[in-house]
Design a protein around this motif. Structure first.
Motif, mmCIF file in Angstrom:
data_model
loop_
_atom_site.group_PDB
_atom_site.id
_atom_site.type_symbol
_atom_site.label_atom_id
_atom_site.label_comp_id
_atom_site.label_asym_id
_atom_site.label_seq_id
_atom_site.Cartn_x
_atom_site.Cartn_y
_atom_site.Cartn_z
ATOM 1 N N LEU A 227 -0.976 6.541 4.547
ATOM 2 C CA LEU A 227 -0.858 5.345 3.665
ATOM 3 C C LEU A 227 -2.902 6.446 3.566
ATOM 4 O O LEU A 227 -2.979 5.752 2.418
ATOM 5 N N LEU B 268 5.177 -3.136 9.904
ATOM 6 C CA LEU B 268 5.394 -1.922 10.362
ATOM 7 C C LEU B 268 5.377 -2.190 11.519
ATOM 8 O O LEU B 268 4.003 -1.952 12.672
ATOM 9 N N LEU C 219 2.382 8.217 10.088
ATOM 10 C CA LEU C 219 2.288 6.796 9.058
ATOM 11 C C LEU C 219 1.590 6.061 8.755
ATOM 12 O O LEU C 219 0.687 5.876 7.392
ATOM 13 N N GLU C 220 0.811 6.145 9.693
ATOM 14 C CA GLU C 220 -1.401 6.053 9.043
ATOM 15 C C GLU C 220 -1.835 6.430 8.289
ATOM 16 O O GLU C 220 -2.643 7.101 7.324
ATOM 17 N N LEU D 26 7.799 3.220 5.015
ATOM 18 C CA LEU D 26 5.905 2.703 4.733
ATOM 19 C C LEU D 26 7.133 2.546 3.511
ATOM 20 O O LEU D 26 6.149 1.499 2.773
ATOM 21 N N ALA E 193 -4.784 0.660 6.162
ATOM 22 C CA ALA E 193 -3.634 0.452 7.293
ATOM 23 C C ALA E 193 -4.696 -0.126 7.846
ATOM 24 O O ALA E 193 -5.845 0.997 8.135
ATOM 25 N N ILE F 109 0.394 -2.330 11.310
ATOM 26 C CA ILE F 109 0.962 -0.955 11.661
ATOM 27 C C ILE F 109 1.414 -1.809 13.644
ATOM 28 O O ILE F 109 0.029 -1.279 14.292
ATOM 29 N N ASP G 204 7.642 8.804 5.041
ATOM 30 C CA ASP G 204 7.638 7.908 4.009
ATOM 31 C C ASP G 204 8.984 6.630 3.020
ATOM 32 O O ASP G 204 8.410 5.835 2.059
ATOM 33 N N VAL H 218 -1.559 -2.541 5.388
ATOM 34 C CA VAL H 218 -0.482 -2.734 6.137
ATOM 35 C C VAL H 218 -0.671 -2.484 8.110
ATOM 36 O O VAL H 218 -1.201 -1.743 7.961
#
Lengths: 407, 257
Positions: B34, B58, B30-31, B209, B41, B10, B206, B8
């Motif tokens: 995940l 993202l 966020l990191e 995400l 990520a 970011i 979430d 992912v």
């Protein structure tokens, strides 16, 4: 001789101050000073007249630098200073207690500095650093820098001693007629990444210089470099060497012999409880104050020299800032792997921050409880403003006979 | 290691400009969320002078003071990659000044109105009073989120155009200034919540995400839940006594600096 109105206000302020102390409401300085200013708005100007005054302001290091400068200037004469009471009320009660003509050193809250400077006509103004702190109360740090710049232009009778390494401070101080530029460092640069003058990006060089990408604003030529770590200062860390360098530069302007000044400053071992050592249970703990990301940046360097347990206490009362978002600007990841305990009124915010930082931690109801739960040895306690104040009020033992009311 | 294109992506946009209120914590959250689920990520941090990656999943923007907010808007407009990312359906999470940047216009120092990126039909003007204090938000029901808690500190009043839903209704605090808070338009979400907003509200993290990574297994967020309950209670205490309510109003009307 003070005007009659000021004398009346001072008498009332002293009476209220004594009453407050007698009622056990604290040291009485704040309420006494407020009484003076309520009765005579011009009291600070009247009481400042006819005496040399040094003002010390900045986000971090005000109290310590004030203490160091007081020590340095005391080598040539008597000096009065406010002990942490950095609002106008604190300045008022300090000046009210000072004999006529005596040198005063006043630490001043960043947002009150222009008004206090206008009232006191100082001969020395020390501008230490500016970074994010109490954003809910103080507002944006660039606004403070802009107001300092307006003030600086009016300081015709003063020498400004300014930290050239902090772009916000330097931009403000450049407007002053007379400046001594000190390379006092500012490892925390996150609030100065865009130019205070034109908002274009600022580039920082490895050697400590900085320049706006337009080339129109850059670090001024340095008049004084940072003290080395061989000066015998009892106060630890880079930030205190910076504070001492600023104080030494100001003392030199005031005509103090630098060797004597340095010797006097080297002797300062704690400042209103900061760096004090206390013993709780079987643990000897060093007390450290850190109340914003820039302060924590320096404290994490101090902590890095050992693997001792760390107790962190966080409150969010008005003097701390009600918003604790700033905890996410602190690189707590650096504490990974050592014993960490959280306490204070906002321990839950700190706990969530530490979980994401990968730092195992446990909650304790108080700093004392955390220290009592430790095996014999040393520890560091880091607290923000009001949690630090309550800690030194309750500190079980204070070697060197120090008390929290030390002036 | 998984192939890089499965991670992912970011993109943290100009954290040194858009990080005044510690909103960089949102990227950390966020990191980590995940990583804790074993989803690879890659965080790319973009500073002024560096190109904005075209292929991020993202994009994250935070709060800022006026000057840096304007600078960030200028460089984003000149770069163009964020607008193209929005067109291809990438997720954008924007806080406070970041929220304002995505709209058609916002006000800067001296009350002057300037253009935003125009990715979302919202417009922000300077309010009479700065909104400073705890904020509670009852989320728009179809988002499936619990009560949101945060801290706001802004002078903007944000109007949403037709078709731009709010993130929720303000239960305590100011938010957009019309009783609503933030916005959701497609996969672009804006909010005034600091704290930062995502550690205080893991379900919101979430949600964002899941737009990128699909359904997510739950994590143990009991510490954040207890924190949220504590903040709701702290706000509630202020609302039960008239004296506290009065004091609270006084303290929330911060000097407009």
């Amino acid at each position: 001789m003070l005007p009659a109105r000021t004398r009346l206000a001072v008498a009332a302020g002293h009476a209220v101050s004594r009453l407050s102390r007698a009622l056990g409401k604290g040291a009485g300085a704040s309420v006494g000073g407020k009484t003076i200013l309520a009765l005579d708005k011009g009291a600070i100007a009247a009481m400042a007249a006819g005496r040399p005054i040094a003002l010390v302001s900045g986000t971090n290091g005000k109290t310590t630098t004030t203490r160091l400068l007081t020590a340095a200037l005391s080598t040539v004469g008597e000096v009065v200073a406010n002990a942490g009471a950095n609002l106008p009320s604190g300045a008022a009660i300090t000046l009210a207690d000072a004999p006529p003509g005596r040198r005063a050193v006043l630490e001043v809250d960043e947002s009150h500095l222009p008004a206090i400077a206008a009232a006191t006509e100082p001969d020395l103004v020390l501008l230490l650093n500016l970074s994010r702190d109490q954003l809910d109360r103080v507002g944006e740090v660039r606004m403070i820098a802009a107001r300092w710049r307006q003030m600086a232009a009016t300081l015709s009778g003063a020498t400004v001693v300014a930290n050239a390494d902090d772009p916000l401070v330097a931009w403000a101080a450049m407007a002053a007629p007379k400046v001594v530029w000190v390379a006092a460092g500012q490892p925390w640069v996150a609030d100065a990444t865009s130019c205070p003058s034109c908002s274009e990006p600022i580039r920082f060089a490895d050697g400590g210089g900085w320049v706006c990408s337009t080339g129109d604003l850059r670090r001024p030529d340095i008049d004084r470099t940072m003290l080395g770590d061989d000066t015998g200062l009892r106060l630890p860390g880079r930030a205190n060497r910076a504070n001492a360098t600023m104080a030494l530069a100001a003392a030199a302007v005031a005509g103090v012999d630098e060797e004597k000044a340095l010797a006097a400053m080297a002797d300062v071992g704690e400042v209103d409880g900061r760096y004090r050592t206390i013993t709780v249970g079987r643990t000897t703990a060093r007390l450290l104050l850190a109340k914003n990301p820039a302060g924590w940046h320096e404290v994490l360097d101090l902590l890095a020299v050992s693997r001792d347990p760390v107790v962190i206490s966080i409150n969010s009362r008005v003097p701390d800032g009600r918003d604790v978002s700033w905890l996410w600007d602190v690189a707590f990841e650096r504490l990974t792997g050592r014993p960490v305990f959280v306490t204070g009124e906002r321990w839950r915010d700190l706990g969530v921050r530490l979980r994401y930082a990968g730092v195992d931690h446990e909650h304790r109801p108080s700093v004392e409880a955390a220290l009592e739960s430790l095996p014999p040895g040393r520890a560091d306690v880091v607290a923000n403003y009001t949690s630090f104040q309550s800690l030194i009020r309750h500190a079980a033992t204070a070697p060197e006979g120090a008390t929290d009311a030390a002036a | 290691m998984p192939p890089p294109d499965s991670a992912v992506g970011i993109v943290a946009l100009y954290p040194s400009l858009l990080g005044t209120y510690a909103d960089g914590g949102n990227v950390t959250v966020l990191e980590q969320r995940l990583a804790w689920r074993g989803i690879p990520a890659e965080v790319v941090t973009v500073e002024v002078g560096e190109p904005v990656p075209a292929t991020g999943d993202l994009y994250v923007l935070g709060g800022a003071e006026d000057g840096p907010q304007s600078l960030a808007t200028d460089v984003l407009a000149a770069d163009g990659a964020l607008s193209r990312a929005a067109d291809r359906g990438a997720v954008i999470f924007a806080v406070c000044a970041g929220l304002q940047i995505l709209g058609t216009s916002f006000s800067v120092s001296g009350g002057r109105q300037r253009d935003g990126l125009g990715l979302v039909d919202i417009a922000t003007r300077r309010g009479e009073r700065r909104a400073v204090g705890e904020i509670l938000v009852e989320p728009t029901p179809d988002l499936g989120l619990p009560m949101l808690s945060g801290y706001e500190n802004h002078g903007g009043v944000t109007a949403r155009g037709p078709g731009v839903e709010p993130l929720g209704r303000v239960a305590y605090g100011v938010g957009n200034g019309d009783g609503t808070e933030g916005f959701v338009r497609g996969r672009i979400l804006g909010t005034y919540l600091h704290g930062p907003g995502l550690p205080r509200n893991p379900a919101l993290a979430d949600l964002v995400l899941s737009w990128v990574a699909g359904p997510l297994e739950p994590l143990d967020d009991s510490d954040a839940a207890a924190l949220r309950d504590e903040r709701v209670e702290a706000v509630g205490r202020g609302a039960t006594s008239w004296a506290k309510r009065w004091l609270d109003r006084r303290s929330r009307v911060a000097r407009a600096v």
